[in-house]
Design an enzyme around this catalytic site. Sequence first.
Site, PDB file in Angstrom:
ATOM      1  N   LYS A   1     -11.570 -28.168  13.767  1.00  0.00           N
ATOM      2  CA  LYS A   1     -10.296 -28.879  14.110  1.00  0.00           C
ATOM      3  C   LYS A   1      -9.521 -27.889  15.088  1.00  0.00           C
ATOM      4  O   LYS A   1      -9.730 -26.961  15.309  1.00  0.00           O
ATOM      5  CB  LYS A   1      -9.317 -29.286  12.877  1.00  0.00           C
ATOM      6  CG  LYS A   1      -9.010 -28.225  12.180  1.00  0.00           C
ATOM      7  CD  LYS A   1      -8.070 -28.472  10.919  1.00  0.00           C
ATOM      8  CE  LYS A   1      -7.753 -27.459  10.069  1.00  0.00           C
ATOM      9  NZ  LYS A   1      -6.823 -27.837   9.299  1.00  0.00           N
TER      10      LYS A   1
ATOM     11  N   TYR B   1      11.886 -11.473  35.311  1.00  0.00           N
ATOM     12  CA  TYR B   1      12.975 -12.270  35.028  1.00  0.00           C
ATOM     13  C   TYR B   1      13.852 -11.609  33.852  1.00  0.00           C
ATOM     14  O   TYR B   1      13.456 -10.992  32.986  1.00  0.00           O
ATOM     15  CB  TYR B   1      12.344 -13.463  34.245  1.00  0.00           C
ATOM     16  CG  TYR B   1      11.834 -14.584  35.282  1.00  0.00           C
ATOM     17  CD1 TYR B   1      12.372 -15.067  36.462  1.00  0.00           C
ATOM     18  CD2 TYR B   1      10.579 -15.127  34.989  1.00  0.00           C
ATOM     19  CE1 TYR B   1      11.537 -16.063  37.195  1.00  0.00           C
ATOM     20  CE2 TYR B   1       9.868 -16.051  35.856  1.00  0.00           C
ATOM     21  CZ  TYR B   1      10.422 -16.348  37.007  1.00  0.00           C
ATOM     22  OH  TYR B   1       9.858 -17.527  37.759  1.00  0.00           O
TER      23      TYR B   1
END
Length: 370
Positions: free
Chosen positions: A40, A265
């Site tokens: 999964k 940044y």
Amino acid sequence: MMLQNPPLARLELSRSAIQNNFRHFRSLLKPSTRILVLVKANGYGHGAIPFAREMEAAGADYLGVALPGEGVELREAGVNLPILVLTTGTEGYPEVIRYGLEPGVPDIRTLLRLRDELRKTGRLDYPVHIGLDTGMHRLGFMERDLPALIELISESPEIHVEGIYTHLAAADDPQHDAFTRGQAALFERMCSRIMDVIAYRPILHMLNSAGTERFPEYQGDMVRLGIGAYGISPVGSESLRPVAAYRCPILQIKDLQPGDGTVGYGRHGVVGPSGTRTATICVGYADGINRHLGCGRAAFEVNGQMAPTIGNICMDMCMLDVTGIDCREGDIVTIFGDRPTAAGLARILDTIPYEILTSVPLRVKRVVVD
């Protein structure tokens, strides 16, 4: 279908590690005990299709997915093993039946919805796995629900109880062993009540990876391997090998001088008083590199040495401080693998390795190596 760019970053899956891990768990079990491997969440981030194919070749008996669409994807890729769908909801049954998937059923409402869909198609004896709640309290029938369940099964020739399962809540933690043994006892009692009515033996499965390593006496007819199959032991076993290595190349190297100031940044990366050499790599937070790993909190391997992050993680890139490291543009950086490990990054983030692995997005190419 999303167009793929030329692969820069890639998640490498080691075939030898996959086989090693499967052999390890096989050695803990009786020859008759089946193994279900969970694929999964895109194979715990590893790539459901390539991992399922490797499991099929290794000798797995079942695969497990969370959602019907995950099972459909495997079927359309040519995977033929039985597939258990743990969370079908109530609307996924047409797909489940069409593709021959085996639904896990946790309550009367979903079982009735499945029966209605089977009656539309005229199917009888369709394989179903009954989920029991023995203490996890997430999904599943509780003991007080059994009379209604047994009555419905008895009057529904459309339903064949292929399996009965439960999920252990704390099999990895010795301080909860009494609770785990209580779950096992309750599971056995509930299964006996169901089997008294159906008069045949379904596949009984309870153990996860941790349970398989710590409680082999409860292996039943099948075990369900999750994180252990991918090489991360929830109980600290040294026999397992991590399957995945996340790697990417250096895009650019800069030799920054003190007057160049800052990096990234927000200007959170600061050039050192003697200058700083940086390497920009082609993965960022859109590639599963959590922003909290920036500003030196984590380090990735560059040519055998650990290079800390510098400045904030960007969306598609991040920068490393490679001062004193012999490297050049195009050299390969390991985000996680043998060093650093996914478990190590998880500790930095105060989370679990599952989250690190499943955060690697689809745009990162998966390849099987060795």
